[in-house]
Design a protein around this motif. Structure first.
Motif, PDB file in Angstrom:
ATOM      1  N   GLY A 269      11.967   1.135  14.153  1.00  0.00           N
ATOM      2  CA  GLY A 269      11.712   1.969  12.989  1.00  0.00           C
ATOM      3  C   GLY A 269      11.027   1.180  11.886  1.00  0.00           C
ATOM      4  N   ARG A 270      11.444  -0.071  11.720  1.00  0.00           N
ATOM      5  CA  ARG A 270      10.855  -0.952  10.726  1.00  0.00           C
ATOM      6  C   ARG A 270      11.296  -2.374  11.031  1.00  0.00           C
ATOM      7  N   GLY A 271      10.844  -3.337  10.233  1.00  0.00           N
ATOM      8  CA  GLY A 271      11.204  -4.722  10.497  1.00  0.00           C
ATOM      9  C   GLY A 271      10.746  -5.626   9.371  1.00  0.00           C
ATOM     10  N   SER A 272      10.981  -6.924   9.549  1.00  0.00           N
ATOM     11  CA  SER A 272      10.574  -7.907   8.555  1.00  0.00           C
ATOM     12  C   SER A 272      10.562  -9.288   9.199  1.00  0.00           C
ATOM     13  N   ILE A 273       9.909 -10.243   8.516  1.00  0.00           N
ATOM     14  CA  ILE A 273       9.944 -11.637   8.948  1.00  0.00           C
ATOM     15  C   ILE A 273      10.537 -12.449   7.806  1.00  0.00           C
ATOM     16  N   MET A 274      11.603 -13.202   8.116  1.00  0.00           N
ATOM     17  CA  MET A 274      12.269 -14.044   7.123  1.00  0.00           C
ATOM     18  C   MET A 274      11.990 -15.507   7.452  1.00  0.00           C
ATOM     19  N   LEU A 275      11.783 -16.312   6.399  1.00  0.00           N
ATOM     20  CA  LEU A 275      11.556 -17.748   6.559  1.00  0.00           C
ATOM     21  C   LEU A 275      12.636 -18.521   5.811  1.00  0.00           C
ATOM     22  N   LEU A 276      12.816 -19.771   6.226  1.00  0.00           N
ATOM     23  CA  LEU A 276      13.845 -20.632   5.628  1.00  0.00           C
ATOM     24  C   LEU A 276      13.265 -21.391   4.446  1.00  0.00           C
ATOM     25  N   ASP A 277      13.937 -21.269   3.297  1.00  0.00           N
ATOM     26  CA  ASP A 277      13.630 -22.111   2.137  1.00  0.00           C
ATOM     27  C   ASP A 277      14.418 -23.405   2.329  1.00  0.00           C
ATOM     28  N   LYS A 278      13.704 -24.480   2.674  1.00  0.00           N
ATOM     29  CA  LYS A 278      14.383 -25.721   3.058  1.00  0.00           C
ATOM     30  C   LYS A 278      15.144 -26.366   1.905  1.00  0.00           C
ATOM     31  N   LYS A 279      14.709 -26.123   0.678  1.00  0.00           N
ATOM     32  CA  LYS A 279      15.405 -26.719  -0.474  1.00  0.00           C
ATOM     33  C   LYS A 279      16.701 -25.972  -0.763  1.00  0.00           C
ATOM     34  N   LYS A 280      16.636 -24.650  -0.803  1.00  0.00           N
ATOM     35  CA  LYS A 280      17.816 -23.841  -1.119  1.00  0.00           C
ATOM     36  C   LYS A 280      18.676 -23.567   0.109  1.00  0.00           C
ATOM     37  N   ARG A 281      18.133 -23.835   1.303  1.00  0.00           N
ATOM     38  CA  ARG A 281      18.830 -23.583   2.570  1.00  0.00           C
ATOM     39  C   ARG A 281      19.217 -22.108   2.711  1.00  0.00           C
TER      40      ARG A 281
END
Length: 587
Positions: A269-281
């Motif tokens: 139905g829908r979706g997203s791409i999430m990435l890791l913020d290495k500083k904030k974890r």
């Protein structure tokens, strides 16, 4: 229910069809007999008894009545079978009459009986066939014996041998031989029928097996065809994904393409791409399905939290069939839409999960999972390439800055000039809606705008007494020298026009080509304002730095002649906001 109102079943239809076919054949045979008799009577002058024509008429009438009843009335199969059997008896009686009126004692008369006996032995049951053969022999032998004992008169059709019907030896032998022939015909026909039916059953079984085999083969071919088509479609999608990855280093564009294809392939139905913020974890949404969705930028996960934490820990995809009732993972409260199924595909770089592809309300398919895992690998390659490219670009920019500082070291009065020009220019850029790439080009151009001065003699740059015409002409060459210096550098091709034309005047009286108005690249017009303002506020060998107020007045005086008036207006507004503390600092 009344029989006339019941629908006919398949067996009944077949019986009636066979009966009507047999009656039609009877019509044809009668016509052939009638034509033969008429030809014999009128062309060959052979006497034909009138009783024969009465026989033909009676038989035609019988056939018509039976056919009419079969077509107009609904009957049980049992009744139709009895009528069928009665037809054989009627046919034998008709043939017996023909046999009598054509001089039946001759052997040729038995042919009429043989045809009926053979036909019944093939199409009837063994019991019915045997009864018909016995009845046929009874009819045949009755005519012969009745004529022999003069109970009925002999009516010979052939006049050549009229004495034979009185020859006892001939009568006995002929009758016995004909009887034997009748029964041989019956048994031969029945044996042939049994073998034919057996062969038909074998052929039917073989056909059934062949059809089953063909059906299975067709199913296998269809399955293989679908698999090949699916593989082709998947390869086509992968080709488009990796072509997109190889054609650009813009991470957002690549991830958007991967998300679009992931949603399309999975039917989500829908979706997203999430990435890791290495500083904030924490994981944040880099590419949402709908950028206008409320609170989309507030959705984050710690790398060890909830569903994301499971995927990071196990480095495997996670599929939840019913998120609302799942006891292990809770629903994200900030999302107000209903999410039933959730599929999370990890994006892994160097054995670490640095992002995930989230797909909502999708079914789980092994083929789809394999393809989505390929997408995640593509995303991993893209992210890694983008990071490497950023590192290279940052390193390159540091080298460029070092080069600019080396140039400025040649002229101590211009120390820090290029970096200040960059800050002013980047403050102006957003007001014109410049893209990220155009801002990046402006940043490099601002740092390197005076790189051509490396080819100008230091004595001219440091002259405190002002420049002669010849020296000023040499100074003006620094824009062309600067363009020539960066010409071989592929990464800096976009800034060549900005370096070359940043000393062009809006009224066309600048250098090197005398361009005017909109013909001067926008980046070059921005650099012209930023460069002039910082130069006026800096010490020079031939003068002291001007005050900010004086520099602003000079910009206003040059607006529309030396400078683009729109850019001057925007820059002065930025300076005013900066001095009052309402805008971002540019110092």
């Amino acid at each position: 229910m009344d029989l006339n109102q019941e629908p006919e079943n398949e067996e009944l239809k077949n019986l009636k069809t066979n009966m009507i076919t047999a009656l039609t054949i009877g019509y044809i045979m009668l016509l052939i007999f009638l034509i033969a008799f008429l030809v014999s009577k009128y062309f060959f002058k052979i006497p034909i008894y009138n009783e024969l024509f009465f026989l033909f008429s009676g038989c035609f009438l019988y056939l018509y009545l039976v056919q009419y009843i079969l077509k107009k009335r609904r009957m049980k199969p049992k009744l139709i079978k009895r009528i069928h059997f009665a037809n054989y008896i009627a046919a034998l009686l008709f043939v017996t009459g023909i046999f009598h009126y054509t001089g039946g004692i001759l052997w040729i008369g038995c042919i009429f009986f043989i045809i009926i006996i053979l036909y019944s032995s093939i199409l009837s049951t063994p019991r019915e066939g045997l009864i018909i053969a016995l009845f046929g022999f009874t009819c045949y032998s009755s005519i012969v014996l009745l004529e022999y004992f003069d109970i009925i008169p002999y009516v010979g059709f052939f006049k050549l041998t009229p004495y034979l019907y009185k020859d006892s030896q001939y009568v006995i032998i002929t009758t016995l031989l004909i009887g034997l022939t009748f029964f041989l015909i019956f048994f031969t026909g029945k044996n042939f029928t049994q073998k034919l039916r057996q062969r038909s059953a074998e052929l039917a079984q073989a056909k059934k097996e062949l059809e089953e085999w063909g059906s299975k083969l067709e199913e296998k071919v269809g399955l293989r065809t679908r698999e090949l088509k699916k593989s082709k479609d998947q390869l086509s999608v992968l080709y488009q994904i990796f072509r997109s990855i190889s054609s650009t280093l813009k991470l957002d564009d690549i991830l958007q393409t991967i998300l679009d294809f992931s949603i399309k392939i999975s039917g989500a139905g829908r979706g997203s791409i999430m990435l890791l913020d290495k500083k904030k974890r924490i994981f944040f949404i880099k590419i949402p399905y709908d950028k206008s969705e409320k609170n989309i930028d507030k959705i984050t996960f710690a790398e060890n939290e909830n569903t994301i934490g499971w995927v990071v820990k196990n480095k495997k995809f996670l599929y939840i069939e019913d998120l609302e009732s799942d006891k292990h993972f809770s629903k994200i409260k900030i999302i107000r839409r209903r999410i039933k199924q959730l599929l999370i595909i990890p994006i892994i770089v160097e054995d670490k999960v640095i992002g995930v592809i989230n797909l909502e309300n999708t079914s789980l398919s092994p083929d789809t999972i394999d393809l989505l895992m390929s997408f995640s690998e593509g995303a991993a390659v893209s992210i890694n390439n983008a990071h490497l490219y950023k590192k290279i670009k940052d390193s390159y920019f540091e080298i460029v800055k070092a080069l600019a500082q080396a140039i400025e070291a040649k002229d101590p009065y211009t120390h820090g000039h290029s970096e200040r020009v960059m800050k002013y220019s980047l403050a102006i850029a957003p007001r014109f809606g410049l893209s990220k790439e155009e801002k990046e080009s402006l940043r490099f151009a601002a740092i390197l705008h005076d790189i051509g001065k490396i080819g100008v003699r230091g004595i001219i740059l440091d002259n405190p007494d002002g420049l002669t015409n010849e020296e000023y002409d040499e100074i003006k060459k620094h824009t062309l020298i600067g363009e020539n210096i960066i010409q071989p550098v592929e990464l800096l091709q976009s800034i060549r026009p900005l370096i070359k034309y940043h000393h062009e005047w809006y009224n066309g009286k600048g250098y090197p080509d005398g361009l005017s108005g909109e013909n001067i690249p926008l980046g070059a017009r921005i650099l012209a304002v930023s460069d002039a303002y910082d130069a006026m506020e800096s010490d020079r060998p031939y003068r002291k730095a001007l005050t900010e107020e004086t520099a602003i007045q000079e910009l206003k005086r040059g607006s529309g002649s030396q400078f683009d008036p729109k850019i001057v207006e925007i820059f002065l507004e930025i300076l005013k906001q900066n001095s009052s503390g309402d805008g971002p600092s540019i110092n």
